[in-house]
Motif scaffolding. Structure first.
Motif, short mmCIF file in Angstrom:
data_model
loop_
_atom_site.label_atom_id
_atom_site.label_comp_id
_atom_site.label_asym_id
_atom_site.label_seq_id
_atom_site.Cartn_x
_atom_site.Cartn_y
_atom_site.Cartn_z
N ARG A 122 11.21 -1.33 -14.96
CA ARG A 122 11.31 -2.68 -13.67
C ARG A 122 11.47 -2.03 -12.21
O ARG A 122 11.86 -3.21 -10.86
N ARG A 123 12.20 -1.00 -11.56
CA ARG A 123 11.19 -0.46 -10.79
C ARG A 123 9.72 -1.37 -10.21
O ARG A 123 9.08 -1.99 -10.77
N ILE A 124 9.53 -1.23 -8.52
CA ILE A 124 9.24 -1.99 -8.41
C ILE A 124 7.46 -1.22 -8.01
O ILE A 124 7.63 -0.71 -7.35
N MET A 125 6.43 -2.30 -8.66
CA MET A 125 5.66 -2.13 -7.63
C MET A 125 4.58 -1.73 -7.02
O MET A 125 4.57 -2.84 -6.29
N ALA A 126 4.33 -0.88 -6.59
CA ALA A 126 3.55 -0.94 -4.70
C ALA A 126 2.38 -0.10 -5.10
O ALA A 126 1.86 0.15 -5.61
N VAL A 127 1.59 -1.66 -4.56
CA VAL A 127 0.23 -1.62 -4.60
C VAL A 127 -0.54 -2.13 -2.63
O VAL A 127 0.04 -2.68 -2.14
N VAL A 151 1.01 -4.30 0.18
CA VAL A 151 1.00 -3.39 1.61
C VAL A 151 -0.92 -3.37 1.87
O VAL A 151 -1.29 -2.59 0.63
N VAL A 152 -1.03 -4.66 3.23
CA VAL A 152 -2.41 -4.39 3.09
C VAL A 152 -2.70 -4.66 4.51
O VAL A 152 -1.67 -4.81 5.44
N ILE A 183 -2.95 2.69 2.49
CA ILE A 183 -2.77 3.95 1.20
C ILE A 183 -1.54 5.27 1.92
O ILE A 183 -0.43 5.05 1.05
N GLU A 184 -2.05 5.10 2.32
CA GLU A 184 -0.86 6.36 2.93
C GLU A 184 0.61 6.05 3.45
O GLU A 184 1.45 6.27 2.51
N PHE A 300 -14.73 -0.26 2.41
CA PHE A 300 -14.32 1.23 3.05
C PHE A 300 -13.30 1.78 2.61
O PHE A 300 -12.30 0.67 2.33
N ASN A 301 -13.97 2.64 1.97
CA ASN A 301 -12.17 3.66 1.96
C ASN A 301 -12.12 5.45 1.85
O ASN A 301 -13.37 5.60 2.20
#
Length: 420
Positions: A122-127, A151-152, A183-184, A300-301
């Motif tokens: 149940r941890r919070i997924m970070a995307v 995070v966008v 991402i960072e 772009f990545n």
């Protein structure tokens, strides 16, 4: 043998099924090996049709779609191709296409979330996302109620909408910066105790989910295609198609020759093209001014998984692949032509892939009778907007990528929202 195992392609040793890295420290993308040696489709809706070749032990019963592959007529005739198949990922009721986020990132989000649920985590997924991945994870988390941090980049927030009115399980943070800055920041937050990272290209669930595009295409065609076209940002979709093709060859029923990968990026912000053309592994050559004035900035990545074992370079070398640089004008022209002839709207990134196919035909890189799969990675958005009420995700906070306190501010906001 268990349903699947996860191994390192460098040392061959079995890894923890949920691991993202080799326990011996090898710089390689871990790979899944399945107990089912042949692909037998299941009578289960959506992506779960390919359950035996997905690294899960259950399913999320609601909301999933799948690729729909069909043989092109009008567009194929325009290009003079006799055996062109469209792998459509999006919303198109007439084709029974029901990917309700209009992006093939759905194929990554559902198996990734299912694995988290299996761990009772149940941890919070970070995307982190430039938009499409965020929309896909917002969709699945609204169904499962798993807490989610998105995070966008600030300029991507217009892409964040959902069919779900209740988005209380989602905390949206926008970043004054680019996708890599997002991402960072997401990675820093994900390293904290109450968070979990979705893993990006290192996550076998994401790659095997995307690999179902090739599985659906081969089941439709009856054999492995000679060519596979896709627009890429990180290139993970190309890796996924290569890995899926390796499994299909081992199946023994669909041929023994890998499809040639044709991967496209949007000029001028095309890191993979620079890396491939210069035959280098040094990713510092990437232009830090990008993305700027891109037709498809989601492509772009700044740091794609190129030189890692099992990464983009290996996939291109193994398949004799090609890279294409597509400018904005070519992408816009391709989009207009495809939509007129096939009768469905497509996303800008998909238009880049269409333009790459047109370039390959023009340059005679492919023959008119070759079997070809064109991955339309997103489409039907205009149609979906007409048919459904959509809800825009509202940012919970905005931070600067250059703020040294940004990580702490995000953690504080998430803790407040989810009462952690």
């Amino acid at each position: 043998m268990h349903k699947y195992s996860v191994r390192c392609p460098t040392c061959g040793e079995m890894q923890d099924p949920m691991s993202l890295i080799c326990s011996k420290g090898h710089d390689a993308l871990l790979r899944t090996f399945y107990g089912a040696s042949q692909l037998i489709p299941r009578n289960i809706p959506g992506i779960w049709e390919f359950y035996d070749w997905l690294p899960v032990d259950g399913i999320i019963g609601e909301g999933t779609g799948k690729t729909v592959t069909y043989k092109s007529e009008a567009f194929a005739r325009e290009l003079g191709l006799s055996d062109l198949y469209i792998a459509f990922n999006g919303y198109w009721p007439e084709k029974n296409a029901s990917m309700m986020t209009c992006t093939f990132k759905d194929l990554e989000a559902f198996p990734t979330m299912q694995r988290l649920l299996e761990r009772q985590d149940r941890r919070i997924m970070a995307v982190a996302s430039a938009g499409n991945t965020a929309r896909a994870f917002a969709h699945v988390c609204s169904i499962t109620r798993q807490p989610l941090l998105l995070v966008v980049p600030q300029n991507s927030v217009h892409r964040l909408w959902t069919l779900h009115e209740d988005t209380s399980s989602i905390c949206l943070v926008t970043v004054e910066g680019d996708y890599y800055n997002a991402i960072e920041l997401a990675n820093k937050v994900a390293s904290r105790e109450m968070f979990v990272s979705e893993g990006g290209a290192k996550n076998v669930a994401r790659r095997d989910g995307m690999g179902t595009v090739m599985l659906d295409a081969v089941l439709t065609i009856g054999k492995l295609p000679m060519h596979y076209f896709q627009a890429v940002g990180s290139g993970t979709g190309g890796i996924s198609s290569w890995e899926a093709s390796l499994r299909l060859i081992q199946d023994g029923r669909f041929g023994n020759v890998l499809p040639q990968l044709h991967l496209a990026q949007n000029l001028p912000c095309a890191p993979l093209i620079s890396l491939w053309a210069n035959n280098v592994a040094d990713q510092s050559i990437v232009d830090r001014k990008c993305p700027k004035d891109m037709y498809a900035d989601v492509l772009f990545n700044r740091k794609p998984p190129y030189s890692v074992v099992g990464g983009v370079r290996d996939a291109l070398q193994a398949t004799g692949g090609r890279m294409y640089g597509i400018d904005n004008a070519a992408a816009a022209n391709a989009r207009q032509l495809f939509e007129e002839l096939e009768g469905i709207d497509i996303n800008p990134a998909a238009a880049v892939a269409v333009a790459a196919l047109m370039r390959a035909v023009e340059k005679k890189f492919i023959d008119r009778n070759d079997s070809i799969v064109l991955n339309i990675t997103g489409g039907g958005m205009e149609r979906l907007h007409r048919d459904y009420n959509l809800y825009n995700l509202v940012p919970d906070m905005r931070v600067s990528a250059h703020d040294p306190e940004a990580e702490l501010k995000i953690v504080g906001k998430v803790s407040e929202k989810f009462k952690r």
